[in-house]
Design a protein around this motif. Structure first.
Motif, PDB file in Angstrom:
ATOM      1  N   ARG A 114       0.645  -1.056  -0.043  1.00  0.00           N
ATOM      2  CA  ARG A 114       0.021  -0.090   0.004  1.00  0.00           C
ATOM      3  C   ARG A 114       0.920   1.191   0.018  1.00  0.00           C
ATOM      4  O   ARG A 114       1.737   1.357   0.864  1.00  0.00           O
ATOM      5  CB  ARG A 114      -0.888  -0.177   1.269  1.00  0.00           C
ATOM      6  CG  ARG A 114      -1.794  -1.074   1.104  1.00  0.00           C
ATOM      7  CD  ARG A 114      -2.917  -1.170   2.422  1.00  0.00           C
ATOM      8  NE  ARG A 114      -1.913  -1.841   3.384  1.00  0.00           N
ATOM      9  CZ  ARG A 114      -2.334  -1.984   4.562  1.00  0.00           C
ATOM     10  NH1 ARG A 114      -3.619  -1.441   5.168  1.00  0.00           N
ATOM     11  NH2 ARG A 114      -1.564  -2.660   5.636  1.00  0.00           N
ATOM     12  N   GLU A 118      -2.648   7.428   0.198  1.00  0.00           N
ATOM     13  CA  GLU A 118      -3.920   6.722   0.588  1.00  0.00           C
ATOM     14  C   GLU A 118      -3.632   5.864   1.862  1.00  0.00           C
ATOM     15  O   GLU A 118      -4.615   5.670   2.653  1.00  0.00           O
ATOM     16  CB  GLU A 118      -4.296   5.817  -0.513  1.00  0.00           C
ATOM     17  CG  GLU A 118      -4.772   6.594  -1.793  1.00  0.00           C
ATOM     18  CD  GLU A 118      -3.642   6.567  -2.615  1.00  0.00           C
ATOM     19  OE1 GLU A 118      -3.818   6.898  -4.097  1.00  0.00           O
ATOM     20  OE2 GLU A 118      -2.544   6.630  -2.143  1.00  0.00           O
ATOM     21  N   HIS A 119      -2.596   5.376   1.977  1.00  0.00           N
ATOM     22  CA  HIS A 119      -2.226   4.688   3.234  1.00  0.00           C
ATOM     23  C   HIS A 119      -0.827   5.073   3.781  1.00  0.00           C
ATOM     24  O   HIS A 119       0.182   5.145   3.014  1.00  0.00           O
ATOM     25  CB  HIS A 119      -2.025   3.085   2.690  1.00  0.00           C
ATOM     26  CG  HIS A 119      -3.211   2.613   2.045  1.00  0.00           C
ATOM     27  ND1 HIS A 119      -4.363   2.092   2.935  1.00  0.00           N
ATOM     28  CD2 HIS A 119      -3.565   2.458   1.018  1.00  0.00           C
ATOM     29  CE1 HIS A 119      -5.290   1.888   2.027  1.00  0.00           C
ATOM     30  NE2 HIS A 119      -4.972   1.798   0.662  1.00  0.00           N
ATOM     31  N   ARG A 120      -0.949   5.243   5.007  1.00  0.00           N
ATOM     32  CA  ARG A 120       0.256   5.785   5.707  1.00  0.00           C
ATOM     33  C   ARG A 120       0.895   4.969   6.464  1.00  0.00           C
ATOM     34  O   ARG A 120       0.476   4.069   6.901  1.00  0.00           O
ATOM     35  CB  ARG A 120      -0.192   7.343   6.541  1.00  0.00           C
ATOM     36  CG  ARG A 120      -0.551   8.215   5.267  1.00  0.00           C
ATOM     37  CD  ARG A 120      -0.841   9.682   6.164  1.00  0.00           C
ATOM     38  NE  ARG A 120       0.317  10.071   6.394  1.00  0.00           N
ATOM     39  CZ  ARG A 120       0.169  11.765   7.046  1.00  0.00           C
ATOM     40  NH1 ARG A 120      -1.051  12.157   7.546  1.00  0.00           N
ATOM     41  NH2 ARG A 120       1.289  12.394   7.418  1.00  0.00           N
ATOM     42  N   ALA A 123       1.481   0.993   7.330  1.00  0.00           N
ATOM     43  CA  ALA A 123       0.752   0.041   6.213  1.00  0.00           C
ATOM     44  C   ALA A 123       1.554  -0.652   5.310  1.00  0.00           C
ATOM     45  O   ALA A 123       1.662  -1.702   5.317  1.00  0.00           O
ATOM     46  CB  ALA A 123      -0.212   0.817   5.478  1.00  0.00           C
ATOM     47  N   ASP A 127       2.482  -4.550   5.347  1.00  0.00           N
ATOM     48  CA  ASP A 127       2.284  -5.419   4.161  1.00  0.00           C
ATOM     49  C   ASP A 127       3.517  -6.290   3.822  1.00  0.00           C
ATOM     50  O   ASP A 127       3.343  -7.549   3.314  1.00  0.00           O
ATOM     51  CB  ASP A 127       2.328  -4.557   3.083  1.00  0.00           C
ATOM     52  CG  ASP A 127       0.665  -3.776   2.914  1.00  0.00           C
ATOM     53  OD1 ASP A 127      -0.324  -4.412   3.559  1.00  0.00           O
ATOM     54  OD2 ASP A 127       0.370  -3.142   2.174  1.00  0.00           O
TER      55      ASP A 127
END
Length: 315
Positions: A114, A118-120, A123, A127
Motif C-alpha cells: 500500500r 492513501e495509506h500511511r 501500512a 504489508d
C-alpha cells in the motif's frame, strides 16, 4: 556520472519521459509518469514462462516469477519496489525481477504494498511482513522451499525489507536467510555529507523530496525515530547475511555505509557493493547502462549463492 547513465537520462528527456515529483505534482500524475518511464526502460524484456499475479489475504497484490526450467522446490526472494512509498507498481519492475530471477535461479515474489497518501505508516511495513509470512506458509503450494527465503528491495523497498527482517526476528520467525538491499533509505535524516553533496535533485533524489516523503508517510514527527521507519536505529543483531548496493552519487551513500558498518559491528556477514558513477534509482536502467547490468548480475549471483548453499548450522 557514468557516461551511459548520462546518455540514458538525455534520451529520456528527448522522448519527453520526465519524472513528475509528488512534491509538486498530483500523485496520479507522478505515478503515471513513472509508469511511462518504466515501460520505456523495460522494452525488450522477455517474460519468464511462469509469471502469476496473485491476491494475498487482505487484498495485497503480488506477482510471482519462477525461473525457467527450475526443479522444485526453488528458493524465493520476497521483494518490494522503490518509489518514496508513494509511486511504483508491479508492472514497472517486471524487467528488474526477471533479471534477478534469471541471474540467481531463485523465484521472486514482488509485493504491491500500500502506498501513500492513501495509506500511511505503518501500512507498507505491515504489508511487507504479511507478504513474507504468507510466502513462508504457502511456499510448498508454489514449488518454493520454505527454508530458503530472502527479503529484498530498492530504495523505500529496501527500507521495508530491512524493517520486515527486524520484525520477523523479534517475533521469532519465519525468518529470511539473506537480505538483498539496493540503495535503501534506512534513516529519516537528511543532514549527512552525502545528502549535502548529492541531495539537490540532480542525483535522482533531493532533500526536498525526502522531507516531503517523511512528512507524508509518517503520521507523527516522533515516528522519525521509530525503527520501522528508520531501521538503521534498531538493534541489528541476529539478522541474516546481507548484500547492499549503492551508487557513489547517491544522497543515501552515507546511510548505506553506516548500515554496512553497523551490521559488521553486530557480527552480521555483509558486503557493500559501491557502483561507481551511478545515482539513486539506477536499478531499472539495465537495458541502457552496462554498469547497472553488472551490478544487478552481481547482486543476483550473491542471492543465488546465499540461498543455494546449506545453512551455516548444517552438518
Amino acid at each position: 556520472m557514468d557516461p551511459e547513465l548520462a546518455a540514458a537520462a538525455a534520451l529520456l528527456r528527448e522522448r519527453g519521459l520526465v519524472a513528475a515529483s509528488p512534491v509538486t505534482a498530483p500523485i496520479a500524475e507522478a505515478r503515471a509518469a513513472l509508469d511511462r518511464i518504466s515501460a520505456f526502460l523495460a522494452k525488450g524484456s522477455e517474460p519468464l514462462r511462469e509469471e502469476h499475479t496473485l491476491t494475498l489475504p487482505g487484498g495485497l497484490r503480488a506477482r510471482l516469477y519462477r525461473p525457467d526450467a527450475a526443479h522444485a522446490p526453488v528458493p524465493l526472494l520476497v521483494y518490494a519496489h522503490g518509489g518514496s512509498f508513494a509511486v511504483g507498481s508491479l508492472d514497472g519492475w517486471d524487467h528488474v525481477l526477471r533479471d534477478i530471477v534469471r541471474g540467481s535461479g531463485c523465484a521472486a515474489l514482488h509485493l504491491d504494498y500500500r502506498l501513500l497518501p492513501e495509506h500511511r505508516f505503518p501500512a507498507a511495513h505491515e504489508d511487507m511482513v504479511a507478504g513474507f509470512r504468507w510466502a513462508a506458509a504457502n511456499a510448498c503450494e508454489f514449488g518454493i522451499d520454505p527454508g530458503r527465503l530472502a527479503l529484498g528491495g530498492d530504495s523505500a523497498g529496501a527500507n521495508l525489507a530491512l524493517g520486515a527482517a527486524l520484525a520477523l526476528r523479534d517475533a521469532g520467525g519465519p525468518r529470511p536467510r539473506f537480505l538483498l538491499l539496493h540503495y535503501g533509505a534506512y534513516d529519516t535524516e537528511t543532514d549527512s555529507a552525502s545528502w549535502q553533496r548529492f541531495g539537490q535533485g540532480a542525483a535522482g533524489l533531493s532533500i526536498a523530496s525526502a522531507e516531503w516523503l517523511w512528512a507524508n508517510y509518517l503520521t507523527d514527527p516522533a515516528q522519525r525515530r521509530d525503527w520501522r521507519a528508520a531501521p538503521l536505529l534498531a538493534d541489528l543483531r541476529g539478522l541474516p547475511p546481507a548484500l547492499l548496493t549503492i551508487g557513489t552519487l547517491d544522497p543515501l551513500l552515507d546511510q548505506n555505509e553506516a548500515l554496512a558498518a553497523r551490521l559488521a559491528e553486530a557480527g552480521i556477514p555483509c558486503r557493500l557493493l559501491r557502483c561507481e558513477g551511478l545515482n539513486h534509482g539506477f536499478i531499472r536502467y539495465g537495458r541502457l547502462v552496462s554498469a547497472v547490468r553488472r551490478c544487478l548480475a552481481e547482486s543476483a549471483a550473491a542471492l543465488g549463492a546465499a540461498l543455494t548453499k546449506e545453512p551455516a548450522h548444517a552438518a
